[in-house]
Write a protein that holds these residues in place. Structure first.
Motif, PDB file in Angstrom:
ATOM      1  N   LEU A 199       0.853  -0.980  -0.042  1.00  0.00           N
ATOM      2  CA  LEU A 199       0.386  -0.150  -0.125  1.00  0.00           C
ATOM      3  C   LEU A 199       0.848   0.901  -0.118  1.00  0.00           C
ATOM      4  CD1 LEU A 199      -2.860  -1.501   2.370  1.00  0.00           C
ATOM      5  CD2 LEU A 199      -3.266  -0.602  -0.143  1.00  0.00           C
ATOM      6  N   GLY A 200       2.302   0.693  -0.260  1.00  0.00           N
ATOM      7  CA  GLY A 200       3.287   2.307  -0.062  1.00  0.00           C
ATOM      8  C   GLY A 200       2.630   3.168  -0.866  1.00  0.00           C
ATOM      9  N   GLY A 201       2.293   2.722  -2.585  1.00  0.00           N
ATOM     10  CA  GLY A 201       1.694   3.143  -3.120  1.00  0.00           C
ATOM     11  C   GLY A 201       0.699   4.165  -3.386  1.00  0.00           C
ATOM     12  N   LEU A 202      -0.443   3.328  -3.106  1.00  0.00           N
ATOM     13  CA  LEU A 202      -1.290   4.265  -2.958  1.00  0.00           C
ATOM     14  C   LEU A 202      -1.569   5.019  -1.425  1.00  0.00           C
ATOM     15  CD1 LEU A 202      -4.515   4.532  -2.777  1.00  0.00           C
ATOM     16  CD2 LEU A 202      -4.903   2.195  -1.652  1.00  0.00           C
ATOM     17  N   ASN A 203      -0.642   5.082  -0.453  1.00  0.00           N
ATOM     18  CA  ASN A 203      -0.722   6.328   0.533  1.00  0.00           C
ATOM     19  C   ASN A 203       0.281   7.146  -0.355  1.00  0.00           C
ATOM     20  OD1 ASN A 203      -1.802   4.199   2.015  1.00  0.00           O
ATOM     21  ND2 ASN A 203       0.135   3.540   3.026  1.00  0.00           N
ATOM     22  N   ALA A 204       1.081   6.794  -1.174  1.00  0.00           N
ATOM     23  CA  ALA A 204       2.656   8.368  -1.432  1.00  0.00           C
ATOM     24  C   ALA A 204       1.189   9.120  -2.597  1.00  0.00           C
ATOM     25  CB  ALA A 204       3.572   7.371  -2.610  1.00  0.00           C
ATOM     26  N   TYR A 205       0.446   8.578  -3.174  1.00  0.00           N
ATOM     27  CA  TYR A 205      -0.808   8.850  -3.864  1.00  0.00           C
ATOM     28  C   TYR A 205      -1.858  10.030  -3.050  1.00  0.00           C
ATOM     29  CZ  TYR A 205       0.749   7.857  -8.944  1.00  0.00           C
ATOM     30  OH  TYR A 205       1.583   7.698  -9.956  1.00  0.00           O
ATOM     31  N   GLN A 206      -1.497   9.231  -2.070  1.00  0.00           N
ATOM     32  CA  GLN A 206      -2.993   9.747  -1.678  1.00  0.00           C
ATOM     33  C   GLN A 206      -1.881  11.764  -1.043  1.00  0.00           C
ATOM     34  OE1 GLN A 206      -4.524   7.406   1.768  1.00  0.00           O
ATOM     35  NE2 GLN A 206      -5.307   5.926  -0.281  1.00  0.00           N
ATOM     36  N   LEU A 207      -0.674  11.284  -0.310  1.00  0.00           N
ATOM     37  CA  LEU A 207      -0.194  12.221   0.693  1.00  0.00           C
ATOM     38  C   LEU A 207      -0.001  13.495  -0.599  1.00  0.00           C
ATOM     39  CD1 LEU A 207       0.803  13.268   3.322  1.00  0.00           C
ATOM     40  CD2 LEU A 207       3.102  11.650   2.240  1.00  0.00           C
ATOM     41  N   ALA A 208       0.632  12.821  -1.479  1.00  0.00           N
ATOM     42  CA  ALA A 208       1.030  13.938  -2.248  1.00  0.00           C
ATOM     43  C   ALA A 208      -0.146  14.741  -2.788  1.00  0.00           C
ATOM     44  CB  ALA A 208       1.257  12.928  -4.009  1.00  0.00           C
ATOM     45  N   ARG A 261      -3.158  15.127  -1.387  1.00  0.00           N
ATOM     46  CA  ARG A 261      -3.664  15.805  -0.208  1.00  0.00           C
ATOM     47  C   ARG A 261      -3.033  16.813  -0.736  1.00  0.00           C
ATOM     48  NH1 ARG A 261      -7.975  13.946   1.461  1.00  0.00           N
ATOM     49  NH2 ARG A 261      -8.363  10.984   0.873  1.00  0.00           N
ATOM     50  N   ASN A 262      -1.317  17.176  -0.455  1.00  0.00           N
ATOM     51  CA  ASN A 262      -0.565  17.548   0.054  1.00  0.00           C
ATOM     52  C   ASN A 262      -0.137  18.305  -1.031  1.00  0.00           C
ATOM     53  OD1 ASN A 262      -0.841  18.088   2.860  1.00  0.00           O
ATOM     54  ND2 ASN A 262      -0.163  15.670   2.990  1.00  0.00           N
ATOM     55  N   PRO A 263      -0.473  19.186  -1.883  1.00  0.00           N
ATOM     56  CA  PRO A 263       0.449  19.564  -3.745  1.00  0.00           C
ATOM     57  C   PRO A 263       1.392  21.115  -3.196  1.00  0.00           C
ATOM     58  CG  PRO A 263      -2.192  20.175  -3.297  1.00  0.00           C
ATOM     59  CD  PRO A 263      -1.803  19.426  -2.124  1.00  0.00           C
ATOM     60  N   SER A 264       1.403  20.899  -2.055  1.00  0.00           N
ATOM     61  CA  SER A 264       1.862  23.036  -2.382  1.00  0.00           C
ATOM     62  C   SER A 264       3.613  22.463  -1.238  1.00  0.00           C
ATOM     63  CB  SER A 264       1.537  23.701  -1.361  1.00  0.00           C
ATOM     64  OG  SER A 264       0.811  23.051   0.504  1.00  0.00           O
ATOM     65  N   LEU A 265       3.301  20.864  -0.815  1.00  0.00           N
ATOM     66  CA  LEU A 265       4.483  20.342  -0.602  1.00  0.00           C
ATOM     67  C   LEU A 265       5.355  19.524  -1.735  1.00  0.00           C
ATOM     68  CD1 LEU A 265       2.986  19.105   3.290  1.00  0.00           C
ATOM     69  CD2 LEU A 265       4.528  21.075   2.115  1.00  0.00           C
ATOM     70  N   PHE A 266       4.774  17.982  -2.580  1.00  0.00           N
ATOM     71  CA  PHE A 266       5.041  17.271  -3.236  1.00  0.00           C
ATOM     72  C   PHE A 266       4.824  18.130  -4.243  1.00  0.00           C
ATOM     73  CE2 PHE A 266       3.922  15.148   0.532  1.00  0.00           C
ATOM     74  CZ  PHE A 266       4.788  14.937   1.464  1.00  0.00           C
ATOM     75  N   SER A 267       5.851  17.979  -5.206  1.00  0.00           N
ATOM     76  CA  SER A 267       5.535  17.872  -6.923  1.00  0.00           C
ATOM     77  C   SER A 267       6.024  16.892  -7.372  1.00  0.00           C
ATOM     78  CB  SER A 267       6.422  19.091  -7.463  1.00  0.00           C
ATOM     79  OG  SER A 267       7.656  18.740  -7.066  1.00  0.00           O
ATOM     80  N   VAL A 268       6.465  15.440  -7.000  1.00  0.00           N
ATOM     81  CA  VAL A 268       6.164  14.676  -8.093  1.00  0.00           C
ATOM     82  C   VAL A 268       5.965  13.079  -7.097  1.00  0.00           C
ATOM     83  CG1 VAL A 268       8.061  12.601  -8.598  1.00  0.00           C
ATOM     84  CG2 VAL A 268       9.056  15.174  -9.122  1.00  0.00           C
ATOM     85  N   VAL A 269       5.457  12.129  -7.750  1.00  0.00           N
ATOM     86  CA  VAL A 269       5.320  11.250  -6.880  1.00  0.00           C
ATOM     87  C   VAL A 269       5.361  10.134  -7.452  1.00  0.00           C
ATOM     88  CG1 VAL A 269       2.809  11.574  -7.647  1.00  0.00           C
ATOM     89  CG2 VAL A 269       3.266  10.384  -5.501  1.00  0.00           C
ATOM     90  N   ALA A 270       5.558   9.204  -6.866  1.00  0.00           N
ATOM     91  CA  ALA A 270       5.880   7.900  -7.821  1.00  0.00           C
ATOM     92  C   ALA A 270       5.222   6.691  -6.735  1.00  0.00           C
ATOM     93  CB  ALA A 270       7.478   6.908  -7.832  1.00  0.00           C
TER      94      ALA A 270
END
Length: 86
Positions: free
Chosen positions: A1-10, A12-21
């Motif tokens: 579930l790491g990928g799913l959580n990474a996408y959710q986190l990014a 939900r916080n687009p000002s903190l993350f510009s790239v997600v994988a």
């Protein structure tokens, strides 16, 4: 579930993350399907519930989150998703 959580986190916080994988991430279908293996597998019961809580799944779906993100924020993000045999 790491990928799913990474996408959710990014998303939900687009000002903190510009790239997600996600490398071979486990993502439920969108829209939700009754035959989705992830929702039927007991490994995912603590995440999605048994029976799966559809409202919870939708609220945490990367597709739903992306569709509800302002287009300017979404366009500045870069996404990578890989899957396949190891």
């Amino acid at each position: 579930l790491g990928g799913l959580n990474a996408y959710q986190l990014a998303l939900r916080n687009p000002s903190l993350f510009s790239v997600v994988a996600a490398y071979d991430g486990s993502f439920p279908y969108h829209p939700i399907r009754d035959d989705d293996y992830i929702l039927r597998h007991p490994l995912f019961d603590p995440i999605f519930g048994r029976p799966a809580d559809r409202a919870h799944i939708k609220a945490h779906s990367p597709v739903w989150l992306a569709r509800n993100l302002p287009s300017g924020q979404l366009r500045r993000m870069k996404f990578f998703l890989a899957s396949g045999p190891e």
